[in-house]
Design a protein around this motif. Structure first.
Motif, PDB file in Angstrom:
ATOM      1  N   UNK A 196       0.853  -1.196   0.000  1.00 31.16           N
ATOM      2  CA  UNK A 196       0.000   0.000   0.000  1.00 31.16           C
ATOM      3  C   UNK A 196       0.891   1.250   0.000  1.00 31.16           C
ATOM      4  N   UNK A 197       1.547   1.504  -1.128  1.00 36.17           N
ATOM      5  CA  UNK A 197       2.577   2.555  -1.153  1.00 36.17           C
ATOM      6  C   UNK A 197       2.003   3.957  -0.967  1.00 36.17           C
ATOM      7  N   UNK A 198       0.799   4.215  -1.495  1.00 40.16           N
ATOM      8  CA  UNK A 198       0.214   5.555  -1.339  1.00 40.16           C
ATOM      9  C   UNK A 198      -0.105   5.841   0.126  1.00 40.16           C
ATOM     10  N   UNK A 199      -0.738   4.864   0.791  1.00 40.03           N
ATOM     11  CA  UNK A 199      -1.061   5.030   2.203  1.00 40.03           C
ATOM     12  C   UNK A 199       0.221   5.139   3.035  1.00 40.03           C
ATOM     13  N   UNK A 200       1.221   4.332   2.685  1.00 45.47           N
ATOM     14  CA  UNK A 200       2.497   4.386   3.399  1.00 45.47           C
ATOM     15  C   UNK A 200       3.109   5.776   3.276  1.00 45.47           C
ATOM     16  N   UNK A 201       3.062   6.350   2.070  1.00 44.73           N
ATOM     17  CA  UNK A 201       3.616   7.689   1.845  1.00 44.73           C
ATOM     18  C   UNK A 201       2.902   8.728   2.712  1.00 44.73           C
ATOM     19  N   UNK A 202       1.571   8.611   2.805  1.00 42.66           N
ATOM     20  CA  UNK A 202       0.785   9.527   3.642  1.00 42.66           C
ATOM     21  C   UNK A 202       1.190   9.410   5.110  1.00 42.66           C
ATOM     22  N   UNK A 203       1.381   8.196   5.567  1.00 37.42           N
ATOM     23  CA  UNK A 203       1.757   7.973   6.968  1.00 37.42           C
ATOM     24  C   UNK A 203       3.177   8.472   7.254  1.00 37.42           C
ATOM     25  N   UNK A 204       4.081   8.274   6.313  1.00 39.38           N
ATOM     26  CA  UNK A 204       5.441   8.782   6.484  1.00 39.38           C
ATOM     27  C   UNK A 204       5.446  10.309   6.567  1.00 39.38           C
ATOM     28  N   UNK A 205       4.621  10.943   5.732  1.00 42.84           N
ATOM     29  CA  UNK A 205       4.520  12.404   5.770  1.00 42.84           C
ATOM     30  C   UNK A 205       3.978  12.867   7.116  1.00 42.84           C
ATOM     31  N   UNK A 206       3.007  12.128   7.654  1.00 47.81           N
ATOM     32  CA  UNK A 206       2.433  12.477   8.948  1.00 47.81           C
ATOM     33  C   UNK A 206       3.490  12.347  10.047  1.00 47.81           C
ATOM     34  N   UNK A 207       4.293  11.283   9.963  1.00 49.53           N
ATOM     35  CA  UNK A 207       5.367  11.093  10.944  1.00 49.53           C
ATOM     36  C   UNK A 207       6.360  12.250  10.867  1.00 49.53           C
ATOM     37  N   UNK A 208       6.729  12.626   9.656  1.00 55.38           N
ATOM     38  CA  UNK A 208       7.706  13.702   9.470  1.00 55.38           C
ATOM     39  C   UNK A 208       7.154  15.040   9.973  1.00 55.38           C
ATOM     40  N   UNK A 209       5.853  15.228   9.795  1.00 54.12           N
ATOM     41  CA  UNK A 209       5.218  16.485  10.189  1.00 54.12           C
ATOM     42  C   UNK A 209       5.202  16.663  11.711  1.00 54.12           C
ATOM     43  N   UNK A 210       5.002  15.557  12.448  1.00 56.57           N
ATOM     44  CA  UNK A 210       4.831  15.704  13.900  1.00 56.57           C
ATOM     45  C   UNK A 210       6.083  15.371  14.709  1.00 56.57           C
ATOM     46  N   UNK A 211       7.178  14.981  14.037  1.00 54.89           N
ATOM     47  CA  UNK A 211       8.395  14.641  14.773  1.00 54.89           C
ATOM     48  C   UNK A 211       9.124  15.907  15.214  1.00 54.89           C
TER      49      UNK A 211
END
Length: 219
Positions: A196-211
């Motif tokens: 699920x590469x699109x969903x994975x990309x969204x989750x990675x962006x969320x991680x980067x945003x809140x770290x």
């Protein structure tokens, strides 16, 4: 050698009260275990558990000895004994999870019923600050077994990952805000593994945003 010297020191301490020398005796037991003298190590650890029941790492060492010797039921008895005495000692709970996971998988119980029951037991006892770690550990265990089971049986991976996603949601809801990026990262990696590469990309962006800035490189 070191073992002979250690035994000599321990022999000289046998008339000293255990409350004064238990740490040295514990080191001696661990030395015996590393030398392959498991029977002696087991005897000393059993003696120490009787006389120093309040020291959590002692149960952990005794549990590891039995686990590494291929005695999971003996290891579990030690864990339960330790948890009866020290119900809030986190490392023992996590030791129990790993034991039950191995038992469940060996019996083909890939939804890990006994392991998840142990997680629920821990949740009612362990420090509230650690509850999110319980959910994250449960997610990791369920993901491992789901991937292994589907690989063996050619069944639908999506349905087997539903419990993993539920645990990740519970982790997000209970973990400190400054650590949520770790959960988003774990979720993204899981989705990437299953394609699920699109969903994975969204989750990675969320991680980067809140770290926090100092951990940006990890995302």
């Amino acid at each position: 050698g070191n073992l002979s010297s250690a035994r000599g020191i321990l022999a000289r301490l046998k008339h000293v009260g255990i409350d004064k020398v238990w740490r040295t005796v514990l080191e001696g037991a661990l030395l015996e275990a590393r030398a392959g003298n498991h029977h002696m190590a087991r005897r000393v650890l059993k003696y120490l558990m009787h006389h120093v029941p309040w020291y959590g790492p002692l149960y952990l060492e005794a549990y590891k000895l039995e686990r590494d010797q291929g005695h999971p039921m003996d290891a579990m008895l030690i864990v339960e004994r330790g948890l009866t005495t020290l119900p809030r000692y986190g490392p023992l709970w996590f030791g129990a999870f790993r034991l039950y996971e191995e038992m469940d998988v060996t019996e083909g119980q890939f939804h890990l019923p006994r392991t998840m029951h142990m997680i629920e037991r821990a949740k009612s006892t362990i420090s509230k600050e650690l509850v999110w770690k319980l959910h994250l550990e449960a997610a990791h265990m369920l993901e491992r077994t789901a991937l292994a089971y589907v690989e063996e049986s050619d069944l639908d991976l999506v349905s087997y990952l539903k419990p993993v996603r539920r645990r990740l949601v519970l982790t997000i809801l209970t973990c400190p805000q400054n650590l949520r990026w770790k959960v988003w990262l774990a979720a993204g990696r899981m989705e990437l593994v299953v394609g699920n590469s699109d969903l994975a990309h969204t989750l990675f962006k969320r991680a980067h945003h809140c770290v926090q800035q100092k951990s940006k490189s990890a995302t």
